[in-house]
Design an enzyme around this catalytic site. Structure first.
Site, PDB file in Angstrom:
ATOM      1  N   HIS A  86      28.679  -3.954   9.535  1.00 23.52           N
ATOM      2  CA  HIS A  86      28.476  -5.016   8.555  1.00 23.52           C
ATOM      3  C   HIS A  86      27.639  -4.447   7.412  1.00 23.52           C
ATOM      4  O   HIS A  86      26.643  -3.759   7.640  1.00 23.52           O
ATOM      5  CB  HIS A  86      27.767  -6.190   9.233  1.00 23.52           C
ATOM      6  CG  HIS A  86      27.336  -7.241   8.278  1.00 23.52           C
ATOM      7  ND1 HIS A  86      28.156  -7.700   7.283  1.00 23.52           N
ATOM      8  CD2 HIS A  86      26.156  -7.913   8.151  1.00 23.52           C
ATOM      9  CE1 HIS A  86      27.507  -8.619   6.585  1.00 23.52           C
ATOM     10  NE2 HIS A  86      26.292  -8.762   7.092  1.00 23.52           N
TER      11      HIS A  86
ATOM     12  N   CYS B 115      27.288 -13.649  10.013  1.00 27.82           N
ATOM     13  CA  CYS B 115      28.025 -12.503   9.472  1.00 27.82           C
ATOM     14  C   CYS B 115      28.778 -11.756  10.571  1.00 27.82           C
ATOM     15  O   CYS B 115      29.573 -10.867  10.277  1.00 27.82           O
ATOM     16  CB  CYS B 115      27.082 -11.547   8.760  1.00 27.82           C
ATOM     17  SG  CYS B 115      26.310 -12.299   7.330  1.00 27.82           S
TER      18      CYS B 115
ATOM     19  N   ASN C 208      26.917  -7.592   0.164  1.00 31.88           N
ATOM     20  CA  ASN C 208      27.086  -8.205   1.487  1.00 31.88           C
ATOM     21  C   ASN C 208      28.071  -9.369   1.364  1.00 31.88           C
ATOM     22  O   ASN C 208      27.726 -10.416   0.825  1.00 31.88           O
ATOM     23  CB  ASN C 208      25.720  -8.684   1.992  1.00 31.88           C
ATOM     24  CG  ASN C 208      25.802  -9.332   3.366  1.00 31.88           C
ATOM     25  OD1 ASN C 208      26.892  -9.615   3.862  1.00 31.88           O
ATOM     26  ND2 ASN C 208      24.650  -9.577   3.962  1.00 31.88           N
TER      27      ASN C 208
HETATM   28  O1  UT7 Z   1      24.048 -10.372   6.496  1.00 35.88           O
HETATM   29  C1  UT7 Z   1      22.773 -10.444   7.042  1.00 35.88           C
HETATM   30  C2  UT7 Z   1      21.834 -11.073   6.095  1.00 35.88           C
HETATM   31  N1  UT7 Z   1      20.891 -10.315   5.369  1.00 35.88           N
HETATM   32  C3  UT7 Z   1      20.211  -9.213   5.742  1.00 35.88           C
HETATM   33  O2  UT7 Z   1      20.491  -8.613   6.719  1.00 35.88           O
HETATM   34  C4  UT7 Z   1      19.088  -8.756   4.901  1.00 35.88           C
HETATM   35  C5  UT7 Z   1      18.133  -7.901   5.679  1.00 35.88           C
HETATM   36  N2  UT7 Z   1      16.947  -7.571   4.902  1.00 35.88           N
HETATM   37  C6  UT7 Z   1      16.970  -6.744   3.843  1.00 35.88           C
HETATM   38  O3  UT7 Z   1      17.996  -6.187   3.485  1.00 35.88           O
HETATM   39  C7  UT7 Z   1      15.652  -6.446   3.143  1.00 35.88           C
HETATM   40  O4  UT7 Z   1      14.586  -7.002   3.880  1.00 35.88           O
HETATM   41  C8  UT7 Z   1      15.619  -6.990   1.688  1.00 35.88           C
HETATM   42  C9  UT7 Z   1      16.537  -6.164   0.818  1.00 35.88           C
HETATM   43  C10 UT7 Z   1      16.013  -8.441   1.666  1.00 35.88           C
HETATM   44  C11 UT7 Z   1      14.206  -6.839   1.123  1.00 35.88           C
HETATM   45  O5  UT7 Z   1      13.772  -5.504   1.187  1.00 35.88           O
HETATM   46  P1  UT7 Z   1      12.308  -5.182   1.695  1.00 35.88           P
HETATM   47  O6  UT7 Z   1      12.132  -3.728   1.609  1.00 35.88           O
HETATM   48  O7  UT7 Z   1      12.173  -5.799   3.073  1.00 35.88           O
HETATM   49  O8  UT7 Z   1      11.424  -5.883   0.606  1.00 35.88           O
HETATM   50  P2  UT7 Z   1      10.365  -7.065   0.762  1.00 35.88           P
HETATM   51  O9  UT7 Z   1      11.044  -8.335   1.149  1.00 35.88           O
HETATM   52  O10 UT7 Z   1       9.238  -6.587   1.636  1.00 35.88           O
HETATM   53  O11 UT7 Z   1       9.826  -7.183  -0.690  1.00 35.88           O
HETATM   54  C12 UT7 Z   1       9.059  -6.152  -1.273  1.00 35.88           C
HETATM   55  C13 UT7 Z   1       8.657  -6.591  -2.665  1.00 35.88           C
HETATM   56  C14 UT7 Z   1       8.058  -7.989  -2.713  1.00 35.88           C
HETATM   57  O12 UT7 Z   1       7.020  -7.977  -3.672  1.00 35.88           O
HETATM   58  P3  UT7 Z   1       5.489  -7.872  -3.230  1.00 35.88           P
HETATM   59  O13 UT7 Z   1       5.256  -9.083  -2.372  1.00 35.88           O
HETATM   60  O14 UT7 Z   1       5.379  -6.591  -2.469  1.00 35.88           O
HETATM   61  O15 UT7 Z   1       4.761  -7.892  -4.529  1.00 35.88           O
HETATM   62  C15 UT7 Z   1       9.180  -8.861  -3.203  1.00 35.88           C
HETATM   63  O16 UT7 Z   1       8.725  -9.981  -3.896  1.00 35.88           O
HETATM   64  O17 UT7 Z   1       9.826  -6.645  -3.502  1.00 35.88           O
HETATM   65  C16 UT7 Z   1       9.888  -7.920  -4.143  1.00 35.88           C
HETATM   66  N3  UT7 Z   1      11.287  -8.255  -4.341  1.00 35.88           N
HETATM   67  C17 UT7 Z   1      11.970  -7.870  -5.427  1.00 35.88           C
HETATM   68  N4  UT7 Z   1      11.623  -7.170  -6.502  1.00 35.88           N
HETATM   69  C18 UT7 Z   1      12.563  -6.930  -7.431  1.00 35.88           C
HETATM   70  C19 UT7 Z   1      12.106  -8.956  -3.519  1.00 35.88           C
HETATM   71  N5  UT7 Z   1      13.319  -9.023  -4.062  1.00 35.88           N
HETATM   72  C20 UT7 Z   1      13.271  -8.372  -5.251  1.00 35.88           C
HETATM   73  C21 UT7 Z   1      14.213  -8.087  -6.244  1.00 35.88           C
HETATM   74  N6  UT7 Z   1      13.820  -7.373  -7.306  1.00 35.88           N
HETATM   75  N7  UT7 Z   1      15.500  -8.502  -6.168  1.00 35.88           N
END
Ligand code: UT7
Length: 336
Positions: free
Chosen positions: A263, A123, A293
């Protein structure tokens, strides 16, 4: 306001005389995603800041978006394709493995003998391509360059994987750079890479290491995979470090930056970044709510919105900063 920086000569004197962007017509809201995924508008909005994203329809391709964005930049600059002597295209997923995306955009623009090539740096690709175009202009290899970021990650996303598919949108952005005398131009560049983080974001199959087979397709290895938490943790530190380094090269204080165009990966990442750099929120360009994104396209799309809203003034300082797969990251600081 400190204007000491006005006296400093840019490392690459140039002007961005045109910007352009293109977003596909089709829009997906969080509610649309929640209709087939176990997710909610509330989760997506609060965890990412995203409300909607644009995605390509069947038959549309990223080169078309890149052409439209570049044409808009040319129109703004009152230039024609014959004036262009360099085309750089930042993208992660090529139009086709060989010959990539740049020749398709060159063809669409009607370029004849102009050199073109793709730049792959996750990115951060647009930042890398901008720096490369600047370096080529500085050595006299180019006088008028188009730098495009175009991305269609919707084609490489597993639409059943809620941890990735809610995050991305398609789109393209472009800038037209012209060599110029005077104080406008690139003041500082910091490009960085941390290959120990290459596993954080990848598409495993479809390349030489793991060519496409029935098995790789059935195992879903052609989809984008991401360790969101790891990337999130790394992102703020990487962009903050690169921005400080670019500002040091530019010999400006962070307080002298008028606009930060980060970004657009996650609103929480952007907020944490500017908090760490002590840059007030009103100086930060954010459009992730509408476009999500768009990877290499995110910075030129946001820049185009800023320019078309007539918010940037001559002499102002802009910091463009990005991170992504690789991990590649970097910051370019320029005086408008
Ligand atoms: O361009 C560069 C590429 N990408 C990035 O830079 C992304 C960087 N990372 C992020 O933006 C964040 O880490 C995310 C938005 C991807 C995730 O947010 P988070 O606060 O780190 O959430 P998490 O991965 O810790 O997930 C928390 C919970 C999980 O459930 P459990 O295990 O706590 O029960 C996930 O399964 O949220 C769940 N979850 C969702 N729930 C509803 C993950 N995605 C979703 C979703 N809807 N879309």
């Amino acid at each position: 306001m400190t204007l000491g920086h006005q006296k400093r000569k840019p490392v690459v004197p140039l002007r961005i005389t045109g910007t352009g962007a293109y977003l596909p017509q089709k829009v997906l809201t969080n509610a649309d995603l929640a209709s087939f995924l176990e997710t909610s508008d509330e989760w997506i909005r609060t965890r990412t800041g995203i409300l909607t994203r644009h995605v390509l329809s069947q038959g549309e391709v990223p080169a078309q978006m890149g052409v439209r964005a570049a044409e808009r930049a040319l129109t703004m600059a009152k230039k024609s394709p014959e004036d262009v002597d360099l085309l750089l295209v930042a993208t992660n997923v090529p139009e086709e493995p060989i010959p990539g995306t740049a020749p398709h955009i060159a063809l669409g623009l009607g370029l004849k003998k102009t050199p073109f090539f793709d730049v792959t740096a996750g990115c951060a690709g647009f930042i890398y391509a901008l720096a490369m175009a600047g370096a080529m202009m500085r050595t006299g290899l180019s006088c008028t360059a188009i730098v495009v970021g175009t991305e269609a990650l919707s084609r490489f996303i597993n639409w059943q994987d809620r941890s990735t598919c809610v995050l991305f949108g398609d789109g393209a952005g472009a800038v037209l750079l012209e060599r110029a005398e005077g104080n406008a131009g690139i003041l500082g560049i910091a490009l960085r890479g941390d290959p120990t983080k290459l596993g954080l974001l990848r598409i495993e199959a479809g390349g030489v290491r793991l060519p496409a087979t029935v098995d790789t397709v059935q195992a879903g290895k052609h989809f984008l995979q991401m360790e969101g938490k790891g990337l999130f943790r790394a992102a703020v530190g990487m962009m903050a470090e690169a921005t400080r380094a670019a500002a040091a090269q530019a010999r400006i204080a962070l307080s002298e930056i008028d606009w930060v165009i980060p970004h657009q990966a996650n609103l929480r990442i952007i907020e944490a970044l500017v908090k760490r750099l002590r840059i007030p929120a009103e100086k930060v360009v954010v459009n992730i709510d509408r476009v999500a994104n768009t990877s290499t396209a995110s910075i030129p799309i946001a820049l185009d919105e800023l320019v078309r809203a007539a918010k940037v003034e001559r002499g102002q300082i802009l910091a463009l900063t990005a991170f992504g797969a690789g991990a590649c990251y970097g910051t370019v600081i320029l005086r408008w």
